[in-house]
Write an enzyme that holds these catalytic residues in place. Structure first.
Site, PDB file in Angstrom:
ATOM      1  N   SER A 126     -60.387  91.332  29.345  1.00 24.11           N
ATOM      2  CA  SER A 126     -59.854  92.550  28.734  1.00 24.11           C
ATOM      3  C   SER A 126     -58.605  93.009  29.465  1.00 24.11           C
ATOM      4  O   SER A 126     -58.458  92.800  30.677  1.00 24.11           O
ATOM      5  CB  SER A 126     -60.936  93.636  28.837  1.00 24.11           C
ATOM      6  N   TYR A 153     -68.209  98.545  33.664  1.00 25.77           N
ATOM      7  CA  TYR A 153     -67.890  97.580  32.600  1.00 25.77           C
ATOM      8  C   TYR A 153     -66.607  96.813  32.948  1.00 25.77           C
ATOM      9  O   TYR A 153     -66.569  95.585  32.935  1.00 25.77           O
ATOM     10  CB  TYR A 153     -67.723  98.299  31.246  1.00 25.77           C
ATOM     11  N   LYS A 157     -65.675  92.574  34.107  1.00 23.57           N
ATOM     12  CA  LYS A 157     -64.646  91.650  33.593  1.00 23.57           C
ATOM     13  C   LYS A 157     -63.861  91.047  34.761  1.00 23.57           C
ATOM     14  O   LYS A 157     -63.592  89.845  34.801  1.00 23.57           O
ATOM     15  CB  LYS A 157     -63.703  92.369  32.627  1.00 23.57           C
ATOM     16  N   GLY A 301     -60.682 109.368  32.174  1.00 21.38           N
ATOM     17  CA  GLY A 301     -60.592 107.913  32.411  1.00 21.38           C
ATOM     18  C   GLY A 301     -59.631 107.193  31.479  1.00 21.38           C
ATOM     19  O   GLY A 301     -59.422 105.988  31.619  1.00 21.38           O
TER      20      GLY A 301
HETATM   21  C1  UD1 Z   1     -61.752 101.207  25.474  1.00 24.45           C
HETATM   22  C2  UD1 Z   1     -62.252 100.935  26.869  1.00 24.45           C
HETATM   23  C3  UD1 Z   1     -61.873  99.537  27.255  1.00 24.45           C
HETATM   24  C4  UD1 Z   1     -62.447  98.540  26.270  1.00 24.45           C
HETATM   25  C5  UD1 Z   1     -61.949  98.880  24.869  1.00 24.45           C
HETATM   26  C6  UD1 Z   1     -62.608  98.007  23.836  1.00 24.45           C
HETATM   27  C7  UD1 Z   1     -62.200 103.133  27.950  1.00 24.45           C
HETATM   28  C8  UD1 Z   1     -61.562 103.958  29.000  1.00 24.45           C
HETATM   29  N1  UD1 Z   1     -61.689 101.907  27.791  1.00 24.45           N
HETATM   30  O1  UD1 Z   1     -60.346 101.126  25.514  1.00 24.45           O
HETATM   31  O2  UD1 Z   1     -62.354  99.253  28.552  1.00 24.45           O
HETATM   32  O3  UD1 Z   1     -62.051  97.235  26.610  1.00 24.45           O
HETATM   33  O4  UD1 Z   1     -62.272 100.240  24.573  1.00 24.45           O
HETATM   34  O5  UD1 Z   1     -61.945  98.130  22.615  1.00 24.45           O
HETATM   35  O6  UD1 Z   1     -63.110 103.552  27.299  1.00 24.45           O
HETATM   36  N2  UD1 Z   1     -59.228 108.040  20.875  1.00 24.45           N
HETATM   37  C9  UD1 Z   1     -59.169 109.285  20.272  1.00 24.45           C
HETATM   38  N3  UD1 Z   1     -60.271 109.745  19.613  1.00 24.45           N
HETATM   39  C10 UD1 Z   1     -61.436 109.020  19.537  1.00 24.45           C
HETATM   40  C11 UD1 Z   1     -61.491 107.736  20.147  1.00 24.45           C
HETATM   41  C12 UD1 Z   1     -60.357 107.287  20.815  1.00 24.45           C
HETATM   42  O7  UD1 Z   1     -58.141 109.961  20.342  1.00 24.45           O
HETATM   43  O8  UD1 Z   1     -62.410 109.499  18.949  1.00 24.45           O
HETATM   44  C13 UD1 Z   1     -58.024 107.519  21.555  1.00 24.45           C
HETATM   45  C14 UD1 Z   1     -58.255 107.256  23.039  1.00 24.45           C
HETATM   46  O9  UD1 Z   1     -57.971 108.386  23.795  1.00 24.45           O
HETATM   47  C15 UD1 Z   1     -57.262 106.111  23.281  1.00 24.45           C
HETATM   48  C16 UD1 Z   1     -57.185 105.379  21.941  1.00 24.45           C
HETATM   49  O10 UD1 Z   1     -57.711 106.273  20.979  1.00 24.45           O
HETATM   50  O11 UD1 Z   1     -56.008 106.642  23.560  1.00 24.45           O
HETATM   51  C17 UD1 Z   1     -57.995 104.101  21.926  1.00 24.45           C
HETATM   52  O12 UD1 Z   1     -59.309 104.393  22.389  1.00 24.45           O
HETATM   53  P1  UD1 Z   1     -60.476 103.310  22.359  1.00 24.45           P
HETATM   54  O13 UD1 Z   1     -60.578 102.723  21.016  1.00 24.45           O
HETATM   55  O14 UD1 Z   1     -61.697 103.944  22.941  1.00 24.45           O
HETATM   56  O15 UD1 Z   1     -59.924 102.150  23.299  1.00 24.45           O
HETATM   57  P2  UD1 Z   1     -59.446 102.196  24.832  1.00 24.45           P
HETATM   58  O16 UD1 Z   1     -59.685 103.498  25.450  1.00 24.45           O
HETATM   59  O17 UD1 Z   1     -58.063 101.672  24.878  1.00 24.45           O
END
Ligand code: UD1
Length: 342
Positions: A126, A153, A157, A301
């Site tokens: 990842s 997690y 990795k 985070g």
């Molecule tokens: C997350 C994990 C990462 C994992 C990946 C799998 C964390 C910190 N990281 O990454 O380790 O490999 O998922 O796909 O959890 N967001 C919103 N509203 C929501 C959900 C997300 O605004 O309800 C935003 C988040 O703040 C982020 C973006 O969407 O900026 C993507 O979020 P997400 O899909 O959870 O992925 P990651 O955080 O990049």
């Protein structure tokens, strides 16, 4: 044609990869304990490919059962190891579960690969290993420094990458390709397989599609005060089918004896960073559905911005993630509509 063992092949990325492998003529044995997937995925794969992959409901941590799988399919030539627990929040609550599941299963696999003379492994890693890269490391390439993991997690990795490197150092016959995924989204264009989040989705896209379908009241956009053009976080969203195709390229490379090094690493991303608000806007434009959302505080985070430099995968694997964002978001919506009809 060669047989590939796909651990976690009933999951989101594993099922899409199984389809691409079978469509290229590979025989596939899926091993999955169905802890985060269901048996119906096999029907979806069969409906797309016209053939059913072999399936063994086995936990990758179960040495004896895995030993039997390798004995049952002596023609396995490579392993693609997807099987893992993947919820970041849960890993903070239950670190030992994550260390046992994710690290134990890799060790079991590597031991059995040696025993059964299977010498090729593709590992699901990842972009989380890069943490928040410095501005001069964006877009991030494979040589960017690995940063201390923010969750158990993420740590699994990193540790698993190291375990593979150490084992390759000790065993000159082992070949490995570590694939560092950015943010996989979307579903197969047939809408016969896709992401099946259990409970309330933590990732952006499933939350978007469930909100648009009326299952969730509104999307919470986590922060608009980041140091980015529109203030929301930036990620590299890659189409899951493009991602799946990269695994076929990786397998071809290893089986064709083309690996330049025993352990090779590739970033799998588009090279294009999109903000959360751009995703929201494009989703609304493409689907024409209402997507209620509210800007709320930052999520603990979260990384501000990261996107890939995929040049190495483009040049060495001859692979590109070029599906337009509009098509990817449309596929995610089509899959959600398919789920809602059931
Ligand atoms: C997350 C994990 C990462 C994992 C990946 C799998 C964390 C910190 N990281 O990454 O380790 O490999 O998922 O796909 O959890 N967001 C919103 N509203 C929501 C959900 C997300 O605004 O309800 C935003 C988040 O703040 C982020 C973006 O969407 O900026 C993507 O979020 P997400 O899909 O959870 O992925 P990651 O955080 O990049």
């Amino acid at each position: 044609m060669s047989r590939i063992l796909v651990t976690g092949g009933m999951g989101y990325i594993g099922s899409h990869t199984t389809v691409e492998l079978m469509q290229q003529g590979y025989k596939v044995t899926i091993v999955d304990n169905l802890s985060n997937s269901n048996i119906g995925v096999l029907d979806g794969i069969q409906a797309i490919v016209g053939e059913r992959p072999d399936f063994e409901q086995v936990d990758c941590n179960d040495y004896e059962a895995m030993d039997r799988v390798f004995s049952t399919y002596p023609d396995i030539e490579a392993v693609i190891h997807f099987a893992a627990s993947k919820a970041v929040g849960e890993s903070v609550e239950k670190p030992l579960l994550y260390y046992r599941n994710n690290i134990g299963s890799l060790i079991t696999l590597l031991e059995l690969m040696k025993k059964h003379a299977v010498r090729n492994i593709v590992f699901s890693s990842s972009c989380t290993v890069y943490g928040q890269p410095d501005a001069d490391h964006l877009p991030v390439n494979e040589d960017a420094p690995i940063q201390k993991a923010l969750s158990p997690y993420g740590n699994t990795k990193q540790i698993n990458e190291e375990i593979i490197r150490d084992e390759a150092h000790a065993d000159a016959d082992l070949r490995a390709i570590l694939l560092r995924y950015f943010n996989p989204i979307g579903a197969h264009p047939s809408a016969l397989i896709g992401e099946l989040p259990l409970g309330v989705p933590q990732n952006l896209l499933p939350f978007v599609t469930q909100t648009a379908a009326g299952i969730r009241k509104e999307l919470k956009v986590f922060g608009d005060d980041y140091n980015t053009p529109d203030g929301s976080c930036i990620r590299d969203y890659i189409y899951v089918v493009d991602l799946a195709k990269a695994h076929v390229k990786a397998v071809e490379r290893m089986l064709g004896g083309k690996s330049a090094e025993q352990v090779e690493v590739f970033n799998l991303g588009t090279g294009r960073g999109l903000s959360v608000l751009e995703i929201v806007r494009t989703f609304i434009e493409v689907t024409g559905v209402k997507l209620p959302y509210q800007i709320v505080g930052r999520r603990e985070g979260d990384i501000e911005q990261v996107w890939a430099d995929p040049k190495r995968a483009n040049e060495v694997l001859g692979w590109h993630a070029d599906t337009p964002t509009e098509d990817i978001l449309a596929s995610a919506w089509k899959w959600q509509c398919h789920l809602s009809e059931q």
